[in-house]
Write a protein that holds these residues in place. Structure first.
Motif, PDB file in Angstrom:
ATOM      1  N   PRO A 150      -3.676  -0.290  -2.679  1.00 22.58           N
ATOM      2  CA  PRO A 150      -4.389   0.735  -1.914  1.00 22.58           C
ATOM      3  C   PRO A 150      -3.557   2.013  -1.748  1.00 22.58           C
ATOM      4  O   PRO A 150      -2.348   1.954  -1.565  1.00 22.58           O
ATOM      5  N   ILE A 151      -4.232   3.157  -1.832  1.00 20.18           N
ATOM      6  CA  ILE A 151      -3.584   4.451  -1.617  1.00 20.18           C
ATOM      7  C   ILE A 151      -4.379   5.215  -0.564  1.00 20.18           C
ATOM      8  O   ILE A 151      -5.587   5.392  -0.703  1.00 20.18           O
ATOM      9  N   ARG A 154       0.813  13.636 -14.916  1.00 20.48           N
ATOM     10  CA  ARG A 154       1.198  12.224 -15.033  1.00 20.48           C
ATOM     11  C   ARG A 154       0.920  11.482 -13.736  1.00 20.48           C
ATOM     12  O   ARG A 154       0.430  10.353 -13.730  1.00 20.48           O
ATOM     13  N   ASN A 155       1.199  12.119 -12.599  1.00 23.97           N
ATOM     14  CA  ASN A 155       0.923  11.494 -11.300  1.00 23.97           C
ATOM     15  C   ASN A 155      -0.565  11.246 -11.105  1.00 23.97           C
ATOM     16  O   ASN A 155      -0.978  10.193 -10.611  1.00 23.97           O
ATOM     17  N   LEU A 156      -1.388  12.225 -11.490  1.00 25.42           N
ATOM     18  CA  LEU A 156      -2.836  12.050 -11.360  1.00 25.42           C
ATOM     19  C   LEU A 156      -3.297  10.846 -12.175  1.00 25.42           C
ATOM     20  O   LEU A 156      -4.081  10.015 -11.702  1.00 25.42           O
ATOM     21  N   PHE A 157      -2.807  10.752 -13.391  1.00 29.88           N
ATOM     22  CA  PHE A 157      -3.183   9.652 -14.280  1.00 29.88           C
ATOM     23  C   PHE A 157      -2.719   8.313 -13.728  1.00 29.88           C
ATOM     24  O   PHE A 157      -3.490   7.339 -13.676  1.00 29.88           O
ATOM     25  N   GLU A 158      -1.475   8.243 -13.305  1.00 34.15           N
ATOM     26  CA  GLU A 158      -0.911   6.982 -12.834  1.00 34.15           C
ATOM     27  C   GLU A 158      -1.495   6.558 -11.485  1.00 34.15           C
ATOM     28  O   GLU A 158      -1.749   5.369 -11.258  1.00 34.15           O
ATOM     29  N   MET A 159      -1.723   7.515 -10.584  1.00 35.10           N
ATOM     30  CA  MET A 159      -2.292   7.172  -9.286  1.00 35.10           C
ATOM     31  C   MET A 159      -3.722   6.662  -9.432  1.00 35.10           C
ATOM     32  O   MET A 159      -4.159   5.790  -8.672  1.00 35.10           O
ATOM     33  N   ALA A 160      -4.456   7.199 -10.387  1.00 35.01           N
ATOM     34  CA  ALA A 160      -5.832   6.742 -10.607  1.00 35.01           C
ATOM     35  C   ALA A 160      -5.867   5.257 -10.941  1.00 35.01           C
ATOM     36  O   ALA A 160      -6.803   4.545 -10.563  1.00 35.01           O
ATOM     37  N   GLY A 161      -4.824   4.764 -11.620  1.00 34.74           N
ATOM     38  CA  GLY A 161      -4.813   3.362 -12.037  1.00 34.74           C
ATOM     39  C   GLY A 161      -3.885   2.465 -11.244  1.00 34.74           C
ATOM     40  O   GLY A 161      -3.700   1.293 -11.605  1.00 34.74           O
ATOM     41  N   ASP A 204      -7.605   6.071  -2.544  1.00 33.73           N
ATOM     42  CA  ASP A 204      -8.855   5.395  -2.193  1.00 33.73           C
ATOM     43  C   ASP A 204      -9.515   6.060  -1.001  1.00 33.73           C
ATOM     44  O   ASP A 204     -10.741   6.115  -0.892  1.00 33.73           O
ATOM     45  N   ARG A 205      -8.682   6.556  -0.091  1.00 34.21           N
ATOM     46  CA  ARG A 205      -9.181   7.239   1.105  1.00 34.21           C
ATOM     47  C   ARG A 205      -8.411   8.544   1.266  1.00 34.21           C
ATOM     48  O   ARG A 205      -7.179   8.556   1.236  1.00 34.21           O
ATOM     49  N   ILE A 206      -9.148   9.641   1.440  1.00 31.65           N
ATOM     50  CA  ILE A 206      -8.541  10.950   1.635  1.00 31.65           C
ATOM     51  C   ILE A 206      -8.856  11.381   3.067  1.00 31.65           C
ATOM     52  O   ILE A 206     -10.020  11.586   3.422  1.00 31.65           O
ATOM     53  N   LEU A 207      -7.831  11.502   3.884  1.00 31.95           N
ATOM     54  CA  LEU A 207      -7.985  11.864   5.282  1.00 31.95           C
ATOM     55  C   LEU A 207      -7.391  13.259   5.499  1.00 31.95           C
ATOM     56  O   LEU A 207      -6.542  13.700   4.730  1.00 31.95           O
ATOM     57  N   PRO A 218       0.820  -1.213   0.000  1.00 34.55           N
ATOM     58  CA  PRO A 218       0.000   0.000   0.000  1.00 34.55           C
ATOM     59  C   PRO A 218       0.854   1.262   0.000  1.00 34.55           C
ATOM     60  O   PRO A 218       1.999   1.248   0.460  1.00 34.55           O
ATOM     61  N   VAL A 219       0.267   2.342  -0.506  1.00 30.29           N
ATOM     62  CA  VAL A 219       0.942   3.644  -0.543  1.00 30.29           C
ATOM     63  C   VAL A 219       0.242   4.587   0.432  1.00 30.29           C
ATOM     64  O   VAL A 219      -0.988   4.674   0.451  1.00 30.29           O
ATOM     65  N   VAL A 220       1.038   5.270   1.252  1.00 28.79           N
ATOM     66  CA  VAL A 220       0.518   6.297   2.161  1.00 28.79           C
ATOM     67  C   VAL A 220       1.210   7.609   1.799  1.00 28.79           C
ATOM     68  O   VAL A 220       2.440   7.682   1.779  1.00 28.79           O
ATOM     69  N   THR A 221       0.418   8.645   1.479  1.00 32.54           N
ATOM     70  CA  THR A 221       1.015   9.949   1.181  1.00 32.54           C
ATOM     71  C   THR A 221       0.638  10.953   2.258  1.00 32.54           C
ATOM     72  O   THR A 221      -0.501  10.962   2.739  1.00 32.54           O
ATOM     73  N   LEU A 222       1.598  11.781   2.644  1.00 28.98           N
ATOM     74  CA  LEU A 222       1.391  12.825   3.650  1.00 28.98           C
ATOM     75  C   LEU A 222       1.561  14.175   2.964  1.00 28.98           C
ATOM     76  O   LEU A 222       2.655  14.511   2.492  1.00 28.98           O
ATOM     77  N   ILE A 223       0.472  14.926   2.895  1.00 33.76           N
ATOM     78  CA  ILE A 223       0.425  16.166   2.115  1.00 33.76           C
ATOM     79  C   ILE A 223       0.610  17.378   3.023  1.00 33.76           C
ATOM     80  O   ILE A 223      -0.127  17.552   3.989  1.00 33.76           O
ATOM     81  N   ASP A 224       1.604  18.209   2.699  1.00 37.26           N
ATOM     82  CA  ASP A 224       1.855  19.421   3.481  1.00 37.26           C
ATOM     83  C   ASP A 224       2.716  20.366   2.659  1.00 37.26           C
ATOM     84  O   ASP A 224       3.947  20.375   2.772  1.00 37.26           O
ATOM     85  N   THR A 225       2.081  21.159   1.814  1.00 35.72           N
ATOM     86  CA  THR A 225       2.832  22.032   0.915  1.00 35.72           C
ATOM     87  C   THR A 225       2.067  23.313   0.618  1.00 35.72           C
ATOM     88  O   THR A 225       0.840  23.293   0.475  1.00 35.72           O
ATOM     89  N   PRO A 226       2.785  24.440   0.518  1.00 33.46           N
ATOM     90  CA  PRO A 226       2.135  25.687   0.095  1.00 33.46           C
ATOM     91  C   PRO A 226       1.889  25.723  -1.404  1.00 33.46           C
ATOM     92  O   PRO A 226       1.338  26.681  -1.936  1.00 33.46           O
ATOM     93  N   GLY A 227       2.296  24.659  -2.114  1.00 32.11           N
ATOM     94  CA  GLY A 227       2.093  24.561  -3.554  1.00 32.11           C
ATOM     95  C   GLY A 227       3.322  24.017  -4.251  1.00 32.11           C
ATOM     96  O   GLY A 227       4.410  23.963  -3.676  1.00 32.11           O
TER      97      GLY A 227
END
Length: 335
Positions: A206-207, A195-202, A227-230, A168-177
């Motif tokens: 689990p993400i 490209r990331n949006l396209f590849e992550m969709a497929g 799959d889950r956005i927290l 599974p992939v876990v991403t931690l988001i914390d950026t001003p952009g």
């Protein structure tokens, strides 16, 4: 000793806490001198002031405006990605480079193990996230958490590696952009994020995406399809920052508070809009008031979510993920 960072709306509370600290110091001295009358009087005053401090703390942090939550999300003492990784996981192995150009220090990632002794739960995951710095030197090194194209390509390389090994992939988001410099555009910033949006969709594993602080624009969504956005209770997540929105609409940054209200960028707003799936509660006052407790909470939530997603067929994950994001922003006009 580092100076404590106090936000504007926290100043009345900070002043009371300082007064309470001084009174406790006086009490300690009085106790040492065995002055019973003075000690009893100070004890009563301290109890009264403690009640006032507790009441004010609740009043402030349970009634935060959207702009105040933005300020908390940016607090320099707030735990960042590497803090969470080291507090939540074991055997983290950082992986570097995008295999095209260079290693972007604003994005960190690697394999790590999440485990829970009580239940016997163990799971190796690929954890990826934005990383900010704590001071000028480290912020320059981390580019203030603003990734360049090579950062998103590194993230994608690590996701594909996780897919190869079925982790599974876990991403931690914390950026001003994403970094807005000319060189980033020349190196294909827009293409790297797209490209990331396209590849992550497929992606056939689990993400789980967690907004732990700031979630601004393409810089956030570049590792934000899952799959889950927290989302942490005092984080924010939006297509644009309040300051930039104010600058565009009012030609001034002075209206950032009004912009924050209009953007509806808090966890409560986004849960209501079904952009996110779950809010992660923070310690009273924000994650920086008790980073260990916050990390423990995030870990517990991640384990819950990993259990829910474990064993799901890859094709089902992909179909539901695509449907999830395709359904965002859909509305009907009647009449």
């Amino acid at each position: 000793m580092a100076t404590k960072v106090v936000l504007d709306f926290e100043k009345p509370l900070f002043e009371l806490e300082e007064k309470l600290h001084e009174m406790r110091v006086c009490l300690k001295k009085s106790s040492g001198e065995h002055n019973l009358v003075e000690t009893e009087g100070l004890n009563r005053e301290i109890e009264i002031l403690e009640s006032k401090v507790d009441a004010l703390r609740l009043s402030i942090y349970q009634n935060l405006t959207r702009w105040q939550k933005v300020q908390l999300a940016r607090h320099p003492e707030r735990p960042y990605t590497l803090d969470y990784i080291y507090m939540m996981t074991q055997d983290f192995v950082e992986l570097a480079g995008d295999r095209h150009y260079r290693d972007d220090k604003a994005i960190v990632g690697g394999f790590a193990r999440i485990e829970e002794e009580e239940s016997g739960f163990k799971q190796t995951v690929m954890v990826i996230g934005h990383q900010k710095g704590r001071d000028t030197k480290s912020n320059l090194f981390r580019n203030f958490g603003m990734a360049q194209p090579e950062g998103y390509r590194k993230a994608l390389r690590l996701m594909k590696l996780a897919e190869k090994f079925g982790k599974p992939v876990v991403t931690l988001i914390d950026t001003p952009g994403a970094y807005p410099g000319i060189e980033a555009e020349e190196m294909g910033q827009a293409e790297a994020i797209a490209r990331n949006l396209f590849e992550m969709a497929g992606l056939r594993v689990p993400i789980i995406c967690v907004v732990i602080g700031e979630g601004a624009s393409g810089g956030a969504i570049g590792i934000g399809v899952g799959d889950r956005i927290l989302m942490a209770e005092n984080a924010w997540y939006s297509v644009i920052s309040p300051e930039s929105c104010s600058s565009i609409l009012w030609r001034s940054w002075k209206f950032k508070e009004q912009a924050a209200e209009a953007l509806k960028l808090t966890a409560d707003d986004l849960l209501e809009q079904k952009i996110i799936d779950r809010i992660i509660p923070e310690p009273l006052g924000g994650a920086h008031h008790n980073p260990e407790k916050m990390a423990e909470t995030v870990k517990s939530v991640l384990i819950d979510e990993l259990r829910l997603l474990k064993g799901r067929k890859p094709e089902d994950l992909v179909d539901e993920r695509i449907d999830k994001f395709a359904g965002m922003g859909v509305w009907n006009e009647e009449g």
